[in-house]
Design a protein around this motif. Structure first.
Motif, PDB file in Angstrom:
ATOM      1  N   LEU A   1      24.113 -13.142 -50.387  1.00 59.10           N
ATOM      2  CA  LEU A   1      23.035 -12.257 -49.928  1.00 59.10           C
ATOM      3  C   LEU A   1      22.930 -11.080 -50.897  1.00 59.10           C
ATOM      4  N   VAL A   2      21.874 -11.046 -51.691  1.00 58.52           N
ATOM      5  CA  VAL A   2      21.760  -9.982 -52.698  1.00 58.52           C
ATOM      6  C   VAL A   2      20.872  -8.831 -52.225  1.00 58.52           C
ATOM      7  N   GLY A   3      20.075  -9.060 -51.180  1.00 58.61           N
ATOM      8  CA  GLY A   3      19.230  -7.961 -50.721  1.00 58.61           C
ATOM      9  C   GLY A   3      18.427  -8.344 -49.501  1.00 58.61           C
ATOM     10  N   VAL A   4      17.638  -7.385 -49.025  1.00 57.02           N
ATOM     11  CA  VAL A   4      16.740  -7.646 -47.909  1.00 57.02           C
ATOM     12  C   VAL A   4      15.317  -7.329 -48.356  1.00 57.02           C
ATOM     13  N   ALA A   5      14.357  -7.787 -47.558  1.00 56.98           N
ATOM     14  CA  ALA A   5      12.956  -7.667 -47.962  1.00 56.98           C
ATOM     15  C   ALA A   5      12.083  -7.419 -46.747  1.00 56.98           C
ATOM     16  N   TYR A   6      10.938  -6.848 -46.987  1.00 60.93           N
ATOM     17  CA  TYR A   6       9.881  -6.877 -45.967  1.00 60.93           C
ATOM     18  C   TYR A   6       8.568  -7.090 -46.678  1.00 60.93           C
ATOM     19  N   HIS A   7       7.620  -7.584 -45.955  1.00 62.09           N
ATOM     20  CA  HIS A   7       6.270  -7.703 -46.513  1.00 62.09           C
ATOM     21  C   HIS A   7       5.319  -7.528 -45.351  1.00 62.09           C
ATOM     22  N   LEU A   8       4.639  -6.389 -45.308  1.00 60.21           N
ATOM     23  CA  LEU A   8       3.764  -6.104 -44.182  1.00 60.21           C
ATOM     24  C   LEU A   8       2.322  -6.268 -44.594  1.00 60.21           C
ATOM     25  N   ASP A   9       1.550  -6.899 -43.737  1.00 60.40           N
ATOM     26  CA  ASP A   9       0.128  -7.061 -44.021  1.00 60.40           C
ATOM     27  C   ASP A   9      -0.629  -5.860 -43.470  1.00 60.40           C
ATOM     28  N   THR A  10      -0.451  -4.735 -44.110  1.00 59.55           N
ATOM     29  CA  THR A  10      -1.127  -3.533 -43.650  1.00 59.55           C
ATOM     30  C   THR A  10      -1.293  -2.615 -44.839  1.00 59.55           C
ATOM     31  N   SER A  11      -2.289  -1.748 -44.787  1.00 60.15           N
ATOM     32  CA  SER A  11      -2.419  -0.759 -45.847  1.00 60.15           C
ATOM     33  C   SER A  11      -1.892   0.600 -45.373  1.00 60.15           C
ATOM     34  N   ALA A  12      -1.339   0.643 -44.134  1.00 61.49           N
ATOM     35  CA  ALA A  12      -0.913   1.934 -43.577  1.00 61.49           C
ATOM     36  C   ALA A  12       0.460   2.337 -44.109  1.00 61.49           C
ATOM     37  N   LEU A  13       0.509   3.501 -44.723  1.00 60.64           N
ATOM     38  CA  LEU A  13       1.736   4.001 -45.336  1.00 60.64           C
ATOM     39  C   LEU A  13       2.849   4.185 -44.311  1.00 60.64           C
ATOM     40  N   ALA A  14       2.505   4.702 -43.119  1.00 59.21           N
ATOM     41  CA  ALA A  14       3.530   5.018 -42.126  1.00 59.21           C
ATOM     42  C   ALA A  14       4.286   3.756 -41.707  1.00 59.21           C
ATOM     43  N   GLU A  15       3.569   2.644 -41.543  1.00 56.78           N
ATOM     44  CA  GLU A  15       4.234   1.399 -41.154  1.00 56.78           C
ATOM     45  C   GLU A  15       5.185   0.939 -42.254  1.00 56.78           C
ATOM     46  N   LYS A  16       4.749   1.114 -43.508  1.00 61.35           N
ATOM     47  CA  LYS A  16       5.598   0.692 -44.624  1.00 61.35           C
ATOM     48  C   LYS A  16       6.830   1.588 -44.735  1.00 61.35           C
ATOM     49  N   ALA A  17       6.653   2.876 -44.474  1.00 60.21           N
ATOM     50  CA  ALA A  17       7.791   3.803 -44.542  1.00 60.21           C
ATOM     51  C   ALA A  17       8.830   3.413 -43.494  1.00 60.21           C
ATOM     52  N   THR A  18       8.383   3.055 -42.297  1.00 64.06           N
ATOM     53  CA  THR A  18       9.296   2.619 -41.238  1.00 64.06           C
ATOM     54  C   THR A  18      10.042   1.357 -41.657  1.00 64.06           C
ATOM     55  N   ALA A  19       9.324   0.415 -42.274  1.00 64.31           N
ATOM     56  CA  ALA A  19       9.944  -0.844 -42.690  1.00 64.31           C
ATOM     57  C   ALA A  19      10.960  -0.611 -43.803  1.00 64.31           C
ATOM     58  N   LEU A  20      10.599   0.244 -44.761  1.00 65.28           N
ATOM     59  CA  LEU A  20      11.521   0.501 -45.870  1.00 65.28           C
ATOM     60  C   LEU A  20      12.794   1.181 -45.365  1.00 65.28           C
ATOM     61  N   GLU A  21      12.634   2.112 -44.443  1.00 68.00           N
ATOM     62  CA  GLU A  21      13.819   2.749 -43.872  1.00 68.00           C
ATOM     63  C   GLU A  21      14.645   1.730 -43.082  1.00 68.00           C
ATOM     64  N   GLY A  22      13.941   0.824 -42.377  1.00 65.89           N
ATOM     65  CA  GLY A  22      14.643  -0.239 -41.641  1.00 65.89           C
ATOM     66  C   GLY A  22      15.497  -1.090 -42.568  1.00 65.89           C
ATOM     67  N   CYS A  23      14.967  -1.370 -43.757  1.00 63.53           N
ATOM     68  CA  CYS A  23      15.736  -2.144 -44.742  1.00 63.53           C
ATOM     69  C   CYS A  23      16.942  -1.350 -45.244  1.00 63.53           C
ATOM     70  N   LEU A  24      16.760  -0.043 -45.466  1.00 66.01           N
ATOM     71  CA  LEU A  24      17.887   0.802 -45.879  1.00 66.01           C
ATOM     72  C   LEU A  24      18.990   0.753 -44.824  1.00 66.01           C
ATOM     73  N   LEU A  25      18.589   0.855 -43.552  1.00 70.81           N
ATOM     74  CA  LEU A  25      19.577   0.842 -42.470  1.00 70.81           C
ATOM     75  C   LEU A  25      20.287  -0.513 -42.411  1.00 70.81           C
ATOM     76  N   ALA A  26      19.536  -1.582 -42.663  1.00 66.61           N
ATOM     77  CA  ALA A  26      20.146  -2.917 -42.641  1.00 66.61           C
ATOM     78  C   ALA A  26      21.181  -3.045 -43.757  1.00 66.61           C
ATOM     79  N   LEU A  27      20.858  -2.499 -44.955  1.00 66.61           N
ATOM     80  CA  LEU A  27      21.821  -2.566 -46.055  1.00 66.61           C
ATOM     81  C   LEU A  27      23.047  -1.713 -45.728  1.00 66.61           C
ATOM     82  N   GLY A  28      22.809  -0.558 -45.050  1.00 69.54           N
ATOM     83  CA  GLY A  28      23.928   0.284 -44.628  1.00 69.54           C
ATOM     84  C   GLY A  28      24.867  -0.484 -43.718  1.00 69.54           C
TER      85      GLY A  28
END
Lengths: 438, 481
Positions: free
Chosen positions: B196-223
């Motif tokens: 397992l080298v990393g995690v990913a997300y891909h959201l079908d949205t142009s909304a920045l806030a949703e992407k920020a939540t997802a990116l933080e979620g990935c950081l927490l998962a790596l933690g």
């Protein structure tokens, strides 16, 4: 004044004259209808109470959830009313763009559902927008008291019975010649305009909408008003656009010159009124009166204002700021590569300060280093550092640039032996040196 | 009244569109429609994204989402840069390998058949897995065919923001962020087969806030992974950086306002059969939502990435770029459309022009599947490539008809605006259409062959061209013959 319930305080708001020295109109008396004096803080208190009042006994009996599409004052008023009657409140919104209001609603116990942003990969066969889907859910599910502010005639009635007659009463039984209002749900502008016209068919009603790419909380754009069930273009003699800049200019005049703590909607209404009245002032041959609405107060919009007018919040330059460090000072810093840093830490008993955020620090860090995140470190530099000037210190950041600037700053402040890890914790890792999580 | 939507055309593409005789010659020889790609522009777009990485002091791969264009010239040109490629089928993987990409710069995503997986595992390509089941079957495949340990990324979904609930569109991809423990259990159990080298997300949205939540979620998962002693070190945030298609925000705002008015019956229709693009008139009120790509986007492409990295994480309240950099994680991105900005044009010949009632209809020798702008909801005017005529230079609004014998074959249901009435033989250029519009939907319908594709490049001050499949990056670097 004694009341049995806070809802009895809704309405009967003051009408206050704007000092002519401020607005500069020669032939018009301009009045602000101070809806910010309502107990929950805005003009929406009237509609929220009028829409829910007759339905509350049934809703309490069935323990329904009050639900509305609102990102601001209506949600706030409904959340308070719901709380007073032991009912849950939920708001569905795609425009929760002012963080203070979001936090306030959560504090009041509201549940917030946010609609998603537009899809990046478009599906042309998907005809259901999220809002349509939401309306269908409400219809099918039951258990909801949907106040439906954009279509509910009781929203307009609140102003037909309250706001409009109050204005006429305060103007000694005369309708103003001009009435200027921002269009949100169109409830207040429609209700007031109807009452005023009944009294004096000659009254001129100016509706204000936001510029299309602009965002002013509580005002809809020229396209969005067409989604509003209560909006009827014939209510208005003129529809004009105000920009966020206009709204803030107006807000500043009201808060700095008039003693009125108006929010951006009130500011927009003042600026829109002034622009319209200035265009006709010179041609007037007799004294006229005009009224605009101050919808709510300014305190909930600090982040909105900070984002758009950062210069309003300028603070004097701070002492000991890392921003003042020169390239020469940075060049004078003792930077240690990983091997020399390891040796020096062992010899000198240096304190190793990791300036990264706690999330990164907790994940992996240099053994026996302590974590002071850069933002906090910047404050400690001004307020007092937790080590003396003779204490040897090794500063660590991700790539060694920030730590070098802080080392330069501390050296300037008289610290005798502050050094920086060259290449930062990334170089440390790449050199194969140990990182721990403990 | 005209309601232009003028396409944004930057210097390189503009210079090409000024070569009228070259373009007429190409279409004359190779037929209409003709797809043209500009590989040099793609390389320049990679640099623009890389600049944002440098600004945030971040490392990681820029994966070109191959599905946005099948061009060999583009993939080969990218192989010559520091970009990587994201392949979504066996064919795309073979294409990327043949174009010169080393396997460490290739990632396999999307639904995958066993042959695709075998070749990916055999060559050591990173595999992006969409579910725990998929990870399990990958491990089984590796064990069964004695393949090398497979590098995998786990795609996460269903991130929860603090405070509110976002009614995010349901996705059929990804492992719910709440199931990270199960993910880590599985990768520990199958560690002989999976890395397992990393995690990913891909959201079908142009909304920045949703992407920020997802990116933080990935950081927490790596933690969480690091707490268990695992060392995945990268976050792949997918694509969706967007392209700005129009020069002028006011034109877009005017069009959407006028479309609203047309749906309400307050002005003459702007679309075929008064199509509302998602808006409906219900009792004089607008219902529905505009189902169109926001053709004018003030923040798009590398700027959008920059903004996302500068945005504070909703819980940790530090800029996402800073959190990534401090944690020493690599950032991977998968732009498709944004990497192809300004990198292509589709040319079509005008076959006939006729008046029908009050409307002008222009028949083109291409069909809606050759240019799929309507399918992707992007509206913009074509550019006329014609010799100037003195007789009729008044602007005209026209409907563009395709070459299929179908009522539905409109190139766009919007009435497009041209500076003058076109004549048979003129060319219309659909600019900035390399991303998704060229070959994503192309078919052999009614025996029409799909558009031929050519690569064009500057060499010694002049424009050169060759068939797309003949282009190699050495062409534009070699000495003139």
């Amino acid at each position: 004044m004694r009341y049995d319930s806070v809802t009895e305080i809704i309405g009967a708001t003051p009408l206050v004259r704007i000092d002519p020295a401020v607005h500069g109109l020669r032939n018009v008396d301009l009045f602000a209808k101070m809806e910010s004096f309502n107990p929950f803080g805005s003009v929406k208190d009237r509609a929220a109470w009028n829409m829910t009042r007759p339905l509350l006994p049934g809703a309490i009996e069935r323990h329904e959830t009050i639900v509305e599409l609102s990102s601001g004052n209506t949600a706030k008023a409904l959340a308070l009313i719901a709380g007073m009657h032991g009912l849950p409140f939920k708001t569905v919104t795609n425009r929760m763009r002012v963080p203070e209001i979001k936090d306030l609603l959560l504090l009041l116990g509201a549940e917030i559902d946010e609609l998603p942003g537009q899809a990046e990969c478009l599906d042309p066969t998907d005809v259901d927008d999220p809002l349509t889907r939401m309306y269908r859910t409400l219809g099918e599910a039951g258990g909801y008291l949907h106040t439906d502010q954009y279509f509910n005639p009781r929203n307009v009635d609140a102003h037909l019975e309250g706001t409009g007659p109050e204005i006429i009463g305060d103007l000694d039984g005369r309708a103003p010649d001009y009435f200027v209002a921002c269009v949100g749900t169109a409830g207040s502008s429609t209700g007031v305009a109807t009452v005023l016209r009944r009294h004096n068919p000659q009254v001129t009603v100016v509706g204000l909408v936001a510029g299309k790419s602009d965002f002013i909380p509580g005002i809809r754009t020229i396209d969005e008003v067409h989604e509003v069930g209560l909006f009827d273009p014939t209510t208005y003699d003129t529809i004009a656009a105000v920009s966020a800049d206009d709204a803030i200019d107006g807000l500043l005049t009201l808060v700095r010159r008039c003693g009125m703590l108006a929010g951006p909607t009130g500011g927009g209404a003042y600026q829109g009124a002034l622009r319209y009245l200035r265009s006709i002032d010179d041609r007037l041959t007799e004294r006229k009166s005009a009224v605009f609405i101050v919808c709510d107060r300014v305190e909930s919009y600090m982040s909105y204002l900070r984002e758009r007018r950062p210069q309003l919040f300028n603070r004097p330059a701070v002492r000991h700021s890392v921003a003042t460090v020169s390239a020469d000072e940075v060049a004078g810093v003792r930077q240690l590569d990983t091997a020399r840093a390891q040796k020096w830490i062992a010899q000198s008993n240096a304190v190793v300060v990791d300036l990264r955020g706690p999330f990164a620090y907790q994940s992996l860090h240099i053994e026996r280093s302590i974590n002071i995140v850069d933002e906090l470190f910047a404050e400690l530099v001004r307020g007092g550092l937790p080590f003396g000037r003779s204490q040897p210190v090794l500063l660590v950041c991700p790539v060694g640039d920030k730590s070098a600037r802080y080392a330069a700053l501390l050296t300037r402040m008289g610290h005798t032996d502050v050094r920086s890890l060259r290449g930062g914790v990334i170089a440390w890792r790449d050199a194969g040196a140990e990182l721990v999580r403990d | 009244m005209t309601a232009y939507l003028t396409p944004r055309v930057e210097a390189r593409l503009r210079s090409l569109l000024e070569q009228k005789s070259l373009l007429h010659e190409l279409v004359g020889a190779l037929g209409s429609p003709l797809a043209v790609v500009l590989p040099e522009q793609v390389a320049e777009n990679v640099t623009a994204f890389r600049t944002v990485y440098q600004r945030h002091q971040l490392g990681g791969e820029i994966y070109f989402a191959h599905k946005a264009n099948q061009s060999s010239a583009i993939v080969r040109e990218l192989a010559a840069t520091d970009a990587a490629v994201d392949v979504a089928s066996l064919g795309e993987l073979q294409h990327a390998l043949a174009a010169g990409f080393p396997s460490r710069r290739i990632m396999a995503t999307g639904p995958k058949n066993p042959e695709f997986l075998w070749l990916a595992a055999r060559t050591g390509v990173l595999v992006n897995a969409d579910s725990l089941d998929e990870l399990d079957s990958l491990a089984t495949l590796v064990a069964r065919y004695a393949l090398p340990r497979m590098r995998v990324n786990a795609r996460l979904s269903a991130f929860t923001p603090p405070g509110t609930r976002v009614l995010t569109r349901r996705s059929h991809f990804g492992i719910p962020a709440a199931d990270v423990t199960a993910l880590l259990d599985l990768t520990e159990k199958r560690s002989a087969e999976l890395d397992l080298v990393g995690v990913a997300y891909h959201l079908d949205t142009s909304a920045l806030a949703e992407k920020a939540t997802a990116l933080e979620g990935c950081l927490l998962a790596l933690g969480e992974a690091h707490r268990r002693g695992l060392r995945p070190g990268s976050i792949d945030i997918g694509g969706g950086f967007g392209v700005n298609y129009l020069t002028d925000a006011a034109q877009w705002q005017n069009f959407t306002t006028e479309l609203t008015n047309a749906v309400l019956g307050r002005r003459a229709p702007l679309t075929w059969n008064d199509h509302g693009y998602g808006l409906r008139n219900e009792g004089g009120k607008i219902r529905g939502a505009l189902n169109l790509y926001p053709a004018h986007r003030p923040v798009a492409g590398p700027d959008y990435l920059d903004l996302l990295l500068s945005t504070a994480a909703p819980l940790m309240r530090r800029p996402l770029g800073t959190l990534l950099q401090e944690s020493m994680y690599h950032l991977h991105i998968e732009p498709g459309r944004a990497l192809l900005d300004q990198s292509g044009v589709v040319l079509a010949r005008v076959m006939h022009v006729r008046d029908d009632g009050g409307d002008t209809l222009v028949g083109l020798d291409l069909n809606a599947d050759d240019i799929s702008m309507e399918e992707h909801g992007v509206l913009m005017d074509p550019i006329m490539i014609a010799t100037p005529r003195s007789d009729d230079d008044t602007p005209v609004g026209v409907f563009l008809l395709g070459n299929l014998c179908l009522e539905a074959d409109l190139i766009t249901r919007r009435k497009v605006f041209l500076p003058a009435r076109p004549h048979p033989g003129d060319l219309l250029a659909f600019a900035n259409t390399a991303g998704y519009f060229m070959d994503f939907n192309a078919t052999h319908a009614a025996g029409h062959p799909p558009a031929r594709k050519v690569a064009v490049y500057r060499h010694g001050g002049t424009w050169r061209w060759c068939p797309d499949q003949n282009y190699w990056p050495i062409h534009r670097h070699s000495e003139a013959a």
